[in-house]
Design an enzyme around this catalytic site. Structure first.
Site, PDB file in Angstrom:
ATOM      1  N   CYS A   1       0.845  -1.187   0.000  1.00 38.96           N
ATOM      2  CA  CYS A   1       0.000   0.000   0.000  1.00 38.96           C
ATOM      3  C   CYS A   1       0.890   1.249   0.000  1.00 38.96           C
ATOM      4  O   CYS A   1       1.812   1.359   0.804  1.00 38.96           O
ATOM      5  CB  CYS A   1      -0.892  -0.094   1.226  1.00 38.96           C
ATOM      6  N   GLU A   2       0.602   2.160  -0.934  1.00 45.90           N
ATOM      7  CA  GLU A   2       1.469   3.342  -1.050  1.00 45.90           C
ATOM      8  C   GLU A   2       1.214   4.373   0.043  1.00 45.90           C
ATOM      9  O   GLU A   2       1.976   5.315   0.188  1.00 45.90           O
ATOM     10  CB  GLU A   2       1.307   3.982  -2.429  1.00 45.90           C
ATOM     11  N   HIS A   3       0.136   4.178   0.811  1.00 51.78           N
ATOM     12  CA  HIS A   3      -0.137   5.114   1.902  1.00 51.78           C
ATOM     13  C   HIS A   3       0.624   4.762   3.170  1.00 51.78           C
ATOM     14  O   HIS A   3       1.047   5.636   3.904  1.00 51.78           O
ATOM     15  CB  HIS A   3      -1.642   5.168   2.204  1.00 51.78           C
ATOM     16  N   HIS A   4       0.734   3.473   3.440  1.00 53.18           N
ATOM     17  CA  HIS A   4       1.362   3.045   4.701  1.00 53.18           C
ATOM     18  C   HIS A   4       2.589   2.152   4.488  1.00 53.18           C
ATOM     19  O   HIS A   4       3.254   1.776   5.449  1.00 53.18           O
ATOM     20  CB  HIS A   4       0.358   2.275   5.560  1.00 53.18           C
TER      21      HIS A   4
ATOM     22  N   GLN B   1      -4.901  -0.543  -4.880  1.00 58.11           N
ATOM     23  CA  GLN B   1      -5.398  -1.745  -5.553  1.00 58.11           C
ATOM     24  C   GLN B   1      -6.108  -1.420  -6.874  1.00 58.11           C
ATOM     25  O   GLN B   1      -6.010  -2.175  -7.842  1.00 58.11           O
ATOM     26  CB  GLN B   1      -6.336  -2.497  -4.600  1.00 58.11           C
TER      27      GLN B   1
ATOM     28  N   HIS C   1      -5.675  -5.752   2.980  1.00 57.78           N
ATOM     29  CA  HIS C   1      -4.726  -4.648   3.181  1.00 57.78           C
ATOM     30  C   HIS C   1      -4.325  -4.660   4.652  1.00 57.78           C
ATOM     31  O   HIS C   1      -5.172  -4.443   5.522  1.00 57.78           O
ATOM     32  CB  HIS C   1      -5.387  -3.314   2.841  1.00 57.78           C
TER      33      HIS C   1
ATOM     34  N   CYS D   1      -2.846  -2.540   6.232  1.00 57.72           N
ATOM     35  CA  CYS D   1      -3.067  -1.223   6.864  1.00 57.72           C
ATOM     36  C   CYS D   1      -4.482  -1.111   7.426  1.00 57.72           C
ATOM     37  O   CYS D   1      -4.732  -0.292   8.313  1.00 57.72           O
ATOM     38  CB  CYS D   1      -2.774  -0.085   5.898  1.00 57.72           C
TER      39      CYS D   1
HETATM   40  N1  LIG Z   1      -8.777   3.515  -2.382  1.00 59.38           N
HETATM   41  C1  LIG Z   1      -7.793   2.894  -1.730  1.00 59.38           C
HETATM   42  N2  LIG Z   1      -7.504   3.251  -0.474  1.00 59.38           N
HETATM   43  C2  LIG Z   1      -6.518   2.578   0.152  1.00 59.38           C
HETATM   44  C3  LIG Z   1      -5.796   1.546  -0.431  1.00 59.38           C
HETATM   45  N3  LIG Z   1      -4.890   1.071   0.460  1.00 59.38           N
HETATM   46  C4  LIG Z   1      -5.081   1.805   1.571  1.00 59.38           C
HETATM   47  N4  LIG Z   1      -6.052   2.718   1.403  1.00 59.38           N
HETATM   48  C5  LIG Z   1      -6.625   3.715   2.309  1.00 59.38           C
HETATM   49  O1  LIG Z   1      -5.911   4.915   2.257  1.00 59.38           O
HETATM   50  C6  LIG Z   1      -6.420   5.738   3.304  1.00 59.38           C
HETATM   51  C7  LIG Z   1      -5.382   6.702   3.826  1.00 59.38           C
HETATM   52  O2  LIG Z   1      -6.123   7.524   4.655  1.00 59.38           O
HETATM   53  P1  LIG Z   1      -5.526   8.552   5.734  1.00 59.38           P
HETATM   54  O3  LIG Z   1      -6.675   9.076   6.526  1.00 59.38           O
HETATM   55  O4  LIG Z   1      -4.651   9.537   5.048  1.00 59.38           O
HETATM   56  O5  LIG Z   1      -4.567   7.624   6.606  1.00 59.38           O
HETATM   57  P2  LIG Z   1      -4.769   7.084   8.089  1.00 59.38           P
HETATM   58  O6  LIG Z   1      -4.977   8.227   9.021  1.00 59.38           O
HETATM   59  O7  LIG Z   1      -3.629   6.177   8.383  1.00 59.38           O
HETATM   60  O8  LIG Z   1      -6.145   6.286   7.954  1.00 59.38           O
HETATM   61  P3  LIG Z   1      -6.678   5.010   8.753  1.00 59.38           P
HETATM   62  O9  LIG Z   1      -6.200   3.785   8.010  1.00 59.38           O
HETATM   63  O10 LIG Z   1      -8.176   5.140   8.666  1.00 59.38           O
HETATM   64  O11 LIG Z   1      -6.134   5.075  10.149  1.00 59.38           O
HETATM   65  C8  LIG Z   1      -6.945   4.756   4.349  1.00 59.38           C
HETATM   66  O12 LIG Z   1      -8.341   4.905   4.422  1.00 59.38           O
HETATM   67  C9  LIG Z   1      -6.589   3.377   3.766  1.00 59.38           C
HETATM   68  O13 LIG Z   1      -7.519   2.370   4.118  1.00 59.38           O
HETATM   69  C10 LIG Z   1      -6.120   1.181  -1.774  1.00 59.38           C
HETATM   70  O14 LIG Z   1      -5.542   0.288  -2.397  1.00 59.38           O
HETATM   71  N5  LIG Z   1      -7.122   1.889  -2.379  1.00 59.38           N
HETATM   72 ZN   LIG Z   2      -2.392   1.464   3.642  1.00 56.60          ZN
END
Ligand SMILES: Nc1nc2c(ncn2[C@@H]2O[C@H](COP(=O)(O)OP(=O)(O)OP(=O)(O)O)[C@@H](O)[C@H]2O)c(=O)[nH]1
Ligand SMILES: [Zn+2]
Length: 221
Positions: free
Chosen positions: A107-110, A148, A176, A178
């Protein structure tokens, strides 16, 4: 430096392109490993780890090598699998489904793992592809920081190009970490994405046939 202007990889183009800078290949893989080793060492230091500990001291380099050569190896266009196609001499006109392809992405966010299965289908327009190349395409695009949705679209696009047909589909069902192991900590949920192109989009019977083969309960309408 890789001449990206002469590269047919879609890393810089298309609606589903991976967000990467144009100077992404100015550093060689070895230079990237050196830099990430230094930076990851700082992360560990900052966390208070004892970097003289036998078990920890080589971790920054281990992580750097793993990032560059393994789990993010799909950021290097030269790692794109060569795709051998053959002419469809036997005139097989039906759907081919490669199902349950293992997906390990990040996952590119975490930067946490995305673990699941991809199911890919196409209908030949004269060319057929070596089966393992479908798995290799999935693996290549998975080995990038991803969402994804984009991964699903990149797989379909690569196959459309290789096979010269629009009739390609991909479903990914993945967990995921995360979502599962931090944040909301929902260990049960998983995510389904579907990219349906050509006849898979326009013909409900073809789409149902695909879903039937992969055993998906997903309702795509
Ligand atoms: N659309 C999409 N979202 C993703 C994917 N992988 C992770 N995410 C979401 O990316 C979002 C990042 O949100 P943020 O609010 O910036 O991060 P955060 O505070 O760590 O969010 P939480 O996971 O809710 O604690 C999260 O809701 C994740 O679930 C993906 O493949 N597609
Ligand atoms: Zn993530």
């Amino acid at each position: 430096m890789v001449d990206f202007t002469d590269n047919d990889d879609d890393i810089f183009t298309g609606k589903e392109h991976t967000p990467i800078r144009e100077d992404a290949f100015d550093k060689s893989p070895q230079e990237k490993i050196e830099k990430i080793t230094e930076l990851f060492g700082e992360i560990m230091e900052t966390l208070g780890m004892d970097m003289t500990d036998d078990s920890l001291k080589d971790s920054p380099r281990r992580v750097a090598k793993m990032y560059v050569n393994e789990i993010f190896g799909g950021l290097l266009p030269e790692n794109k699998p060569g795709i051998s196609t053959f002419s469809n001499k036997y005139k097989y006109r039906q759907m081919l489904v490669e199902k349950d392809i293992t997906v390990y992405s990040f996952c590119e966010h975490h930067f946490l793992p995305i673990i699941g299965r991809a199911h890919v289908a196409y209908i030949s327009n004269g060319e057929v592809i070596g089966l393992s190349k479908i798995n290799r395409i999935v693996d290549y695009y998975a080995k990038r920081p991803q969402v994804q949705e984009r991964l699903t679209m990149q797989i379909v696009d690569a196959l459309k190009e290789a096979l010269g047909t629009k009739d390609v589909a991909c479903i990914i069902d993945a967990k995921h970490l995360c979502v599962n192991c931090r944040g909301i900590k929902d260990t049960a949920s998983s995510t389904i994405t579907a990219e349906l192109s050509g006849i898979f989009r326009t013909n409900p019977i073809t789409r149902q046939e695909f879903l039937h083969y992969v055993g998906s309960h997903a309702k795509l309408d």
